[in-house]
Design an enzyme around this catalytic site. Structure first.
Site, PDB file in Angstrom:
ATOM      1  N   THR A 198      48.834  84.647  17.804  1.00  0.00           N
ATOM      2  CA  THR A 198      49.495  83.283  17.208  1.00  0.00           C
ATOM      3  C   THR A 198      49.848  83.567  15.736  1.00  0.00           C
ATOM      4  O   THR A 198      49.102  84.489  15.077  1.00  0.00           O
ATOM      5  CB  THR A 198      48.364  82.258  16.860  1.00  0.00           C
ATOM      6  OG1 THR A 198      48.995  81.057  15.669  1.00  0.00           O
ATOM      7  CG2 THR A 198      47.033  82.846  17.070  1.00  0.00           C
ATOM      8  N   LYS A 203      41.719  84.138  17.010  1.00  0.00           N
ATOM      9  CA  LYS A 203      42.654  85.115  17.543  1.00  0.00           C
ATOM     10  C   LYS A 203      42.748  86.227  17.619  1.00  0.00           C
ATOM     11  O   LYS A 203      43.402  87.602  17.734  1.00  0.00           O
ATOM     12  CB  LYS A 203      43.702  84.087  17.675  1.00  0.00           C
ATOM     13  CG  LYS A 203      44.143  83.150  18.017  1.00  0.00           C
ATOM     14  CD  LYS A 203      43.657  82.582  19.721  1.00  0.00           C
ATOM     15  CE  LYS A 203      44.491  81.641  20.677  1.00  0.00           C
ATOM     16  NZ  LYS A 203      44.899  81.357  21.796  1.00  0.00           N
ATOM     17  N   TYR A 240      39.589  79.341  13.928  1.00  0.00           N
ATOM     18  CA  TYR A 240      41.177  79.670  15.242  1.00  0.00           C
ATOM     19  C   TYR A 240      41.838  80.831  14.641  1.00  0.00           C
ATOM     20  O   TYR A 240      41.609  81.602  15.332  1.00  0.00           O
ATOM     21  CB  TYR A 240      41.849  78.382  15.687  1.00  0.00           C
ATOM     22  CG  TYR A 240      43.026  78.489  16.146  1.00  0.00           C
ATOM     23  CD1 TYR A 240      42.895  78.498  17.303  1.00  0.00           C
ATOM     24  CD2 TYR A 240      44.032  78.710  15.574  1.00  0.00           C
ATOM     25  CE1 TYR A 240      43.757  78.810  17.851  1.00  0.00           C
ATOM     26  CE2 TYR A 240      45.126  79.217  15.754  1.00  0.00           C
ATOM     27  CZ  TYR A 240      45.446  79.073  17.681  1.00  0.00           C
ATOM     28  OH  TYR A 240      46.398  79.179  18.603  1.00  0.00           O
ATOM     29  N   GLU A 274      48.800  81.864  13.145  1.00  0.00           N
ATOM     30  CA  GLU A 274      47.662  81.468  12.705  1.00  0.00           C
ATOM     31  C   GLU A 274      46.951  82.633  11.766  1.00  0.00           C
ATOM     32  O   GLU A 274      46.043  82.812  11.444  1.00  0.00           O
ATOM     33  CB  GLU A 274      47.362  80.402  13.121  1.00  0.00           C
ATOM     34  CG  GLU A 274      47.566  79.160  12.978  1.00  0.00           C
ATOM     35  CD  GLU A 274      47.132  78.503  12.106  1.00  0.00           C
ATOM     36  OE1 GLU A 274      47.599  77.847  11.167  1.00  0.00           O
ATOM     37  OE2 GLU A 274      45.400  78.965  11.098  1.00  0.00           O
TER      38      GLU A 274
HETATM   39  P1  NAP Z   1      47.475  73.516  24.673  1.00  0.00           P
HETATM   40  O1  NAP Z   1      47.813  72.765  25.806  1.00  0.00           O
HETATM   41  O2  NAP Z   1      45.793  72.974  23.334  1.00  0.00           O
HETATM   42  O3  NAP Z   1      46.386  74.579  25.500  1.00  0.00           O
HETATM   43  C1  NAP Z   1      45.557  75.583  25.828  1.00  0.00           C
HETATM   44  C2  NAP Z   1      44.843  75.131  27.414  1.00  0.00           C
HETATM   45  O4  NAP Z   1      43.385  75.567  27.125  1.00  0.00           O
HETATM   46  C3  NAP Z   1      43.966  73.539  27.370  1.00  0.00           C
HETATM   47  O5  NAP Z   1      44.728  73.088  28.986  1.00  0.00           O
HETATM   48  C4  NAP Z   1      42.878  73.584  28.287  1.00  0.00           C
HETATM   49  O6  NAP Z   1      42.614  72.342  29.001  1.00  0.00           O
HETATM   50  C5  NAP Z   1      42.826  74.799  28.196  1.00  0.00           C
HETATM   51  N1  NAP Z   1      41.249  75.275  27.732  1.00  0.00           N
HETATM   52  C6  NAP Z   1      40.280  75.239  27.116  1.00  0.00           C
HETATM   53  N2  NAP Z   1      39.271  75.901  26.897  1.00  0.00           N
HETATM   54  C7  NAP Z   1      38.927  76.291  27.721  1.00  0.00           C
HETATM   55  C8  NAP Z   1      38.015  76.689  28.950  1.00  0.00           C
HETATM   56  N3  NAP Z   1      36.858  76.368  28.508  1.00  0.00           N
HETATM   57  N4  NAP Z   1      38.427  76.924  29.654  1.00  0.00           N
HETATM   58  C9  NAP Z   1      39.120  76.396  30.533  1.00  0.00           C
HETATM   59  N5  NAP Z   1      40.775  76.273  29.569  1.00  0.00           N
HETATM   60  C10 NAP Z   1      39.951  75.659  29.038  1.00  0.00           C
HETATM   61  O7  NAP Z   1      48.181  74.418  23.821  1.00  0.00           O
HETATM   62  P2  NAP Z   1      49.351  74.787  24.164  1.00  0.00           P
HETATM   63  O8  NAP Z   1      49.855  74.506  22.145  1.00  0.00           O
HETATM   64  O9  NAP Z   1      49.526  74.851  24.867  1.00  0.00           O
HETATM   65  O10 NAP Z   1      48.778  76.870  23.768  1.00  0.00           O
HETATM   66  C11 NAP Z   1      48.869  77.603  24.600  1.00  0.00           C
HETATM   67  C12 NAP Z   1      48.068  79.283  23.433  1.00  0.00           C
HETATM   68  O11 NAP Z   1      49.278  79.206  22.563  1.00  0.00           O
HETATM   69  C13 NAP Z   1      46.847  78.740  23.381  1.00  0.00           C
HETATM   70  O12 NAP Z   1      45.825  79.815  23.483  1.00  0.00           O
HETATM   71  C14 NAP Z   1      47.735  78.618  21.588  1.00  0.00           C
HETATM   72  O13 NAP Z   1      45.839  78.660  20.875  1.00  0.00           O
HETATM   73  C15 NAP Z   1      48.107  79.648  21.684  1.00  0.00           C
HETATM   74  N6  NAP Z   1      49.321  79.455  20.667  1.00  0.00           N
HETATM   75  C16 NAP Z   1      50.373  78.197  20.700  1.00  0.00           C
HETATM   76  C17 NAP Z   1      51.195  77.952  19.952  1.00  0.00           C
HETATM   77  C18 NAP Z   1      51.653  76.123  19.454  1.00  0.00           C
HETATM   78  O14 NAP Z   1      51.784  76.544  18.658  1.00  0.00           O
HETATM   79  N7  NAP Z   1      52.020  75.723  20.376  1.00  0.00           N
HETATM   80  C19 NAP Z   1      51.636  78.766  18.848  1.00  0.00           C
HETATM   81  C20 NAP Z   1      50.893  79.728  18.706  1.00  0.00           C
HETATM   82  C21 NAP Z   1      50.305  80.345  19.796  1.00  0.00           C
HETATM   83  P3  NAP Z   1      41.956  71.375  29.632  1.00  0.00           P
HETATM   84  O15 NAP Z   1      42.878  70.478  29.584  1.00  0.00           O
HETATM   85  O16 NAP Z   1      40.523  71.634  30.750  1.00  0.00           O
HETATM   86  O17 NAP Z   1      41.280  70.607  27.636  1.00  0.00           O
HETATM   87  N1  GDD Z   2      47.158  68.278  13.570  1.00  0.00           N
HETATM   88  C1  GDD Z   2      47.920  67.535  11.497  1.00  0.00           C
HETATM   89  N2  GDD Z   2      47.623  66.176  11.390  1.00  0.00           N
HETATM   90  N3  GDD Z   2      48.681  68.600  11.170  1.00  0.00           N
HETATM   91  C2  GDD Z   2      48.681  68.169   9.590  1.00  0.00           C
HETATM   92  C3  GDD Z   2      48.461  66.218   9.010  1.00  0.00           C
HETATM   93  C4  GDD Z   2      48.243  65.690   9.860  1.00  0.00           C
HETATM   94  O1  GDD Z   2      47.622  64.821  10.422  1.00  0.00           O
HETATM   95  N4  GDD Z   2      49.288  66.276   8.090  1.00  0.00           N
HETATM   96  C5  GDD Z   2      49.457  67.696   8.145  1.00  0.00           C
HETATM   97  N5  GDD Z   2      49.601  68.278   8.088  1.00  0.00           N
HETATM   98  C6  GDD Z   2      49.560  69.427   8.332  1.00  0.00           C
HETATM   99  C7  GDD Z   2      48.333  70.045   8.688  1.00  0.00           C
HETATM  100  O2  GDD Z   2      47.359  70.930   7.530  1.00  0.00           O
HETATM  101  C8  GDD Z   2      48.867  72.231   9.136  1.00  0.00           C
HETATM  102  O3  GDD Z   2      49.928  72.948   7.494  1.00  0.00           O
HETATM  103  C9  GDD Z   2      50.377  71.452  10.219  1.00  0.00           C
HETATM  104  O4  GDD Z   2      50.333  70.657   9.456  1.00  0.00           O
HETATM  105  C10 GDD Z   2      50.611  72.346  11.381  1.00  0.00           C
HETATM  106  O5  GDD Z   2      49.556  71.158  12.533  1.00  0.00           O
HETATM  107  P1  GDD Z   2      49.489  71.768  13.244  1.00  0.00           P
HETATM  108  O6  GDD Z   2      50.469  71.108  13.860  1.00  0.00           O
HETATM  109  O7  GDD Z   2      47.963  71.100  13.418  1.00  0.00           O
HETATM  110  O8  GDD Z   2      49.489  73.069  13.951  1.00  0.00           O
HETATM  111  P2  GDD Z   2      48.667  73.996  13.328  1.00  0.00           P
HETATM  112  O9  GDD Z   2      50.018  75.032  12.446  1.00  0.00           O
HETATM  113  O10 GDD Z   2      47.902  74.614  12.273  1.00  0.00           O
HETATM  114  O11 GDD Z   2      48.152  75.063  14.759  1.00  0.00           O
HETATM  115  C11 GDD Z   2      49.242  75.259  15.488  1.00  0.00           C
HETATM  116  O12 GDD Z   2      50.287  76.106  15.482  1.00  0.00           O
HETATM  117  C12 GDD Z   2      49.248  77.516  15.520  1.00  0.00           C
HETATM  118  C13 GDD Z   2      51.031  78.679  15.395  1.00  0.00           C
HETATM  119  O13 GDD Z   2      51.452  78.581  14.511  1.00  0.00           O
HETATM  120  C14 GDD Z   2      48.699  75.573  16.979  1.00  0.00           C
HETATM  121  O14 GDD Z   2      49.695  75.282  17.977  1.00  0.00           O
HETATM  122  C15 GDD Z   2      47.918  76.473  16.791  1.00  0.00           C
HETATM  123  O15 GDD Z   2      46.917  76.335  18.164  1.00  0.00           O
HETATM  124  C16 GDD Z   2      49.037  77.550  16.844  1.00  0.00           C
HETATM  125  O16 GDD Z   2      47.722  79.100  16.878  1.00  0.00           O
END
Ligand code: NAP
Ligand code: GDD
Length: 325
Positions: free
Chosen positions: A126, A155, A151, A128
């Site tokens: 990520t 990672k 987090y 992050e």
């Molecule tokens: P998500 O919607 O939060 O999905 C995460 C999944 O992980 C959920 O289905 C959850 O299962 C499962 N999980 C959590 N704890 C577990 C455990 N102990 N055993 C088995 N499964 C478990 O995340 P996403 O947005 O699809 O992201 C996918 C991956 O990419 C994550 O690793 C995230 O950190 C990474 N990532 C995401 C982003 C982004 O912007 N979306 C960016 C960079 C990296 P349950 O349904 O059972 O809770």
């Molecule tokens: N969630 C949330 N809720 N975020 C807020 C809010 C709020 O009410 N108001 C402002 N924010 C700001 C957060 O402080 C952050 O700077 C930004 O919005 C994005 O927050 P999130 O959508 O929670 O995502 P993230 O950037 O912290 O993390 C996501 O992206 C990562 C990749 O850069 C997640 O998907 C991570 O799992 C992923 O790795």
């Protein structure tokens, strides 16, 4: 013989899009699910593949379950998407976040090392991990890490284990360093979906305000459906490597809010948005913007959905969920 993929995190956001993509390519997809009293397949339903995935029961915290699954399936590819992925919660649940996000991938890597060394491994890394670091406003594969949350720290461990198992044991392992990617099935706590859901409810008279934290944070937001293709492409290369994936365009949370309200014809968004300190974080990542040149050159990957299209797609889906035509 058909290729097989084990996808962890199958019920989350990325899991369903990846499963849909791989099934179209002819893969047999196994999805890791935990034991639930009431499993929730709504995201898989949304993309229409619930009945096309085979489910295997296990947990990222349970090493033996993962060893057994990998030993039995001997999958062509493992995509490790499972995580405690909400940054804000990681400050209060740092140990759980570390166990799932750091040790979970280690268990999978060991399972591959001992029982299925030809299996290719994808780790969901990520942006992050970069935290405060950037090079001229961008982050790429050479930008150092400075994670700002438990987090992010968890990672970084998994990232280096993925690199280490490639270098030490010759396994095919790839880190996809993905920047924020969103979709209509994004978790409701993440800021984009919270905004689009809030805007839909305000538009339909179901809510009066939208409470948010830091509006000045900048993110490089793309569409999840585009990003799963990059995951797949990373595992089809002649040699394994790590890749940054993002659009190269960055917007503030404020700009996302403005665009979402504008898409439903509301221009005076300030009337509805309340800044609530409970949504701020102990430490923030101020700005993320990807330089995805390696992926574009080596994988031939590029994002297809623009920022404006993404906002509109998500708002429309939320309006539809609330029954609006
Ligand atoms: P998500 O919607 O939060 O999905 C995460 C999944 O992980 C959920 O289905 C959850 O299962 C499962 N999980 C959590 N704890 C577990 C455990 N102990 N055993 C088995 N499964 C478990 O995340 P996403 O947005 O699809 O992201 C996918 C991956 O990419 C994550 O690793 C995230 O950190 C990474 N990532 C995401 C982003 C982004 O912007 N979306 C960016 C960079 C990296 P349950 O349904 O059972 O809770
Ligand atoms: N969630 C949330 N809720 N975020 C807020 C809010 C709020 O009410 N108001 C402002 N924010 C700001 C957060 O402080 C952050 O700077 C930004 O919005 C994005 O927050 P999130 O959508 O929670 O995502 P993230 O950037 O912290 O993390 C996501 O992206 C990562 C990749 O850069 C997640 O998907 C991570 O799992 C992923 O790795």
């Amino acid at each position: 013989m058909a290729k097989t993929a084990l996808v962890t995190g199958i019920l989350g956001q990325d899991g369903p899009y990846l499963a849909q993509f791989l099934i179209k390519k002819g893969y047999k997809v196994y999805g890791l699910i935990r034991r639930y009293s009431n499993p929730n397949f709504s995201n898989l339903d949304f993309v229409g593949v619930t009945n096309d995935v085979d489910y295997v029961e296990g947990d990222m915290n349970d090493e033996a379950s993962l060893l057994n699954i990998v030993r039995t399936l001997q999958p062509t590819e493992v995509y490790n998407l499972a995580a405690q992925s909400f940054v804000k919660s990681s400050f209060d649940q740092a140990k759980l976040t570390t166990e799932v996000n750091s040790l979970g991938p280690l268990y999978l890597l060991n399972a591959i090392k001992y029982f299925s060394p030809m299996t290719k491994f994808y780790q969901a890394s990520t942006s992050e991990m970069f935290g405060l670091q950037h090079t001229n406003g961008y982050q790429d594969e050479n930008t150092p890490f400075h994670p700002r949350s438990p987090y992010g720290v968890s990672k970084v461990y998994a990232y280096w284990m993925t690199v280490n198992y490639r270098e030490s044991y010759g396994l095919f392992t790839a880190n996809g360093i993905l920047f924020n990617h969103e979709s209509p099935i994004r978790g409701i706590q993440f800021v984009t979906r919270k905004i689009t859901d809030g805007v839909a409810r305000i538009k339909l008279g179901l809510a009066k305000d939208l409470r948010l934290g830091n509006l000045e944070a900048k993110r490089d937001w793309g569409f999840a459906g585009d990003y799963v293709e990059a995951m797949y492409l990373m595992l089809q290369q002649p040699a394994s490597n790590d890749y940054v994936i993002g659009t190269g365009e960055s917007h503030t949370v404020r700009e996302f809010v403005e665009a979402a309200f504008k898409s439903v014809g509301i221009n005076n968004w300030k009337k509805y948005v309340v800044i609530d300190p409970q949504y701020k974080r102990p430490a923030e990542v101020p700005a993320l913007k990807a330089k995805a040149d390696r992926a574009m050159k080596n994988l031939g990957w590029k994002p297809k959905v623009s920022f404006e299209e993404l906002v509109e797609m998500m708002v429309k889906a939320d309006l539809k969920r609330y029954g609006s035509k």
